[in-house]
Design an enzyme around this catalytic site. Sequence first.
Site, short mmCIF file in Angstrom:
data_model
loop_
_atom_site.label_atom_id
_atom_site.label_comp_id
_atom_site.label_asym_id
_atom_site.label_seq_id
_atom_site.Cartn_x
_atom_site.Cartn_y
_atom_site.Cartn_z
N HIS A 37 -13.36 -67.95 -60.11
CA HIS A 37 -11.98 -68.43 -60.09
C HIS A 37 -11.12 -67.55 -59.18
O HIS A 37 -10.29 -68.06 -58.40
CB HIS A 37 -11.37 -68.36 -61.49
N LYS A 149 -19.60 -74.87 -56.93
CA LYS A 149 -20.38 -74.76 -58.16
C LYS A 149 -20.44 -76.12 -58.87
O LYS A 149 -21.48 -76.54 -59.36
CB LYS A 149 -19.74 -73.71 -59.06
N ASP A 150 -19.28 -76.79 -58.92
CA ASP A 150 -19.19 -78.12 -59.55
C ASP A 150 -19.20 -79.15 -58.42
O ASP A 150 -18.17 -79.71 -58.06
CB ASP A 150 -17.91 -78.20 -60.39
P1 AMP Z 1 -13.38 -74.32 -64.43
O1 AMP Z 1 -12.42 -73.33 -65.03
O2 AMP Z 1 -14.79 -74.10 -64.87
O3 AMP Z 1 -12.91 -75.74 -64.56
O4 AMP Z 1 -13.41 -74.03 -62.87
C1 AMP Z 1 -12.22 -74.04 -62.11
C2 AMP Z 1 -12.58 -74.00 -60.65
O5 AMP Z 1 -13.34 -72.84 -60.36
C3 AMP Z 1 -13.44 -75.20 -60.21
O6 AMP Z 1 -13.02 -75.61 -58.92
C4 AMP Z 1 -14.81 -74.61 -60.16
O7 AMP Z 1 -15.68 -75.27 -59.27
C5 AMP Z 1 -14.52 -73.22 -59.69
N1 AMP Z 1 -15.61 -72.31 -60.03
C6 AMP Z 1 -16.12 -72.07 -61.26
N2 AMP Z 1 -17.16 -71.22 -61.18
C7 AMP Z 1 -17.33 -70.93 -59.87
C8 AMP Z 1 -18.24 -70.12 -59.13
N3 AMP Z 1 -19.21 -69.42 -59.72
N4 AMP Z 1 -18.10 -70.07 -57.80
C9 AMP Z 1 -17.14 -70.79 -57.16
N5 AMP Z 1 -16.26 -71.56 -57.80
C10 AMP Z 1 -16.34 -71.63 -59.13
#
Ligand code: AMP
Length: 285
Positions: A37, A149-150
Amino acid sequence: VEIIASPAQMQRWSDDARRRGETIAFVPTMGFLHEGHLTLMREGRARTTRLASSLFVNPTQFGPNEDFSHYPRNFDGDCALMRTVPVDVLFAPEPEAMFPAGSQTWVEATEVTRGLCGDHRPGHFRGVTTVVAKLFNIVKPHIALFGEKDFQQLRAIQRMVSDLNFDLEIVPVAIVREPDGLAMSSRNAYLTPEERERALALNRALRAAGECLKRGKRTAAQLAAAARSVLERTPGVEIEYVEAMDAETLKPIDRLERPVVVAIAARVGKTRLIDNVVLSPGLTS
Ligand code: AMP
């Protein structure tokens, strides 16, 4: 970090910033922040004059048997990490503010959400695109950053922005990994030490697919099979899917004439993990 809970107040903040000629970068999150993040946030910080983030564990993207109620949360810790970037404004609404009684409008990208996670998490991407569309209308950013990642989520959002003429730029950011290769994820907090060790098989499997390409294998099926065999050899890792798809459309692809994404979802204990790598024909790593 200025914290705003009300959508109307967030819109005013952004209108004021835009009127002053500021440019706004936006990083939506579900909190329990990690270096992944923070990398998105630093990238946004570097590209614009104002940085907004959001923290919202979106109930509409969780299935009935998924981990919504025990998704990890640490609001104060997240604010402390955002201060290090620094983030200018954090939009942190209550669920009732985002989905008040009577809400009935959904945004759905259709084809790109078929297959992969879309087949295993019914309604998930509809929840994601709907909340992200709302967040874009509330935060009014010039750019928004999303992690690779997603990967299917990224492609669904790019599709939505293009199809619905959202006036902003989506900036993809490469996967951030732990030193041992594990892709960073808020859900890694669920893993016991033994499970964490087993979880390394996902990254090993993706590297095996890369090796397979280097050795001259030229079909998507061969790359997916190489990744699958690594996972199958690891006890305690239950495969949900291993696929090699066209990296743009996420549709099946045969010969590797275009970049391909090798994507994995697997359960390690009770924890569902995803990881992926994009491989290009002619690329040797
Ligand atoms: P989340 O809080 O899991 O919904 O993730 C928020 C954002 O952070 C999304 O755009 C994810 O793809 C990104 N994100 C989460 N983990 C990673 C990672 N390991 N590397 C890069 N981006 C990430």
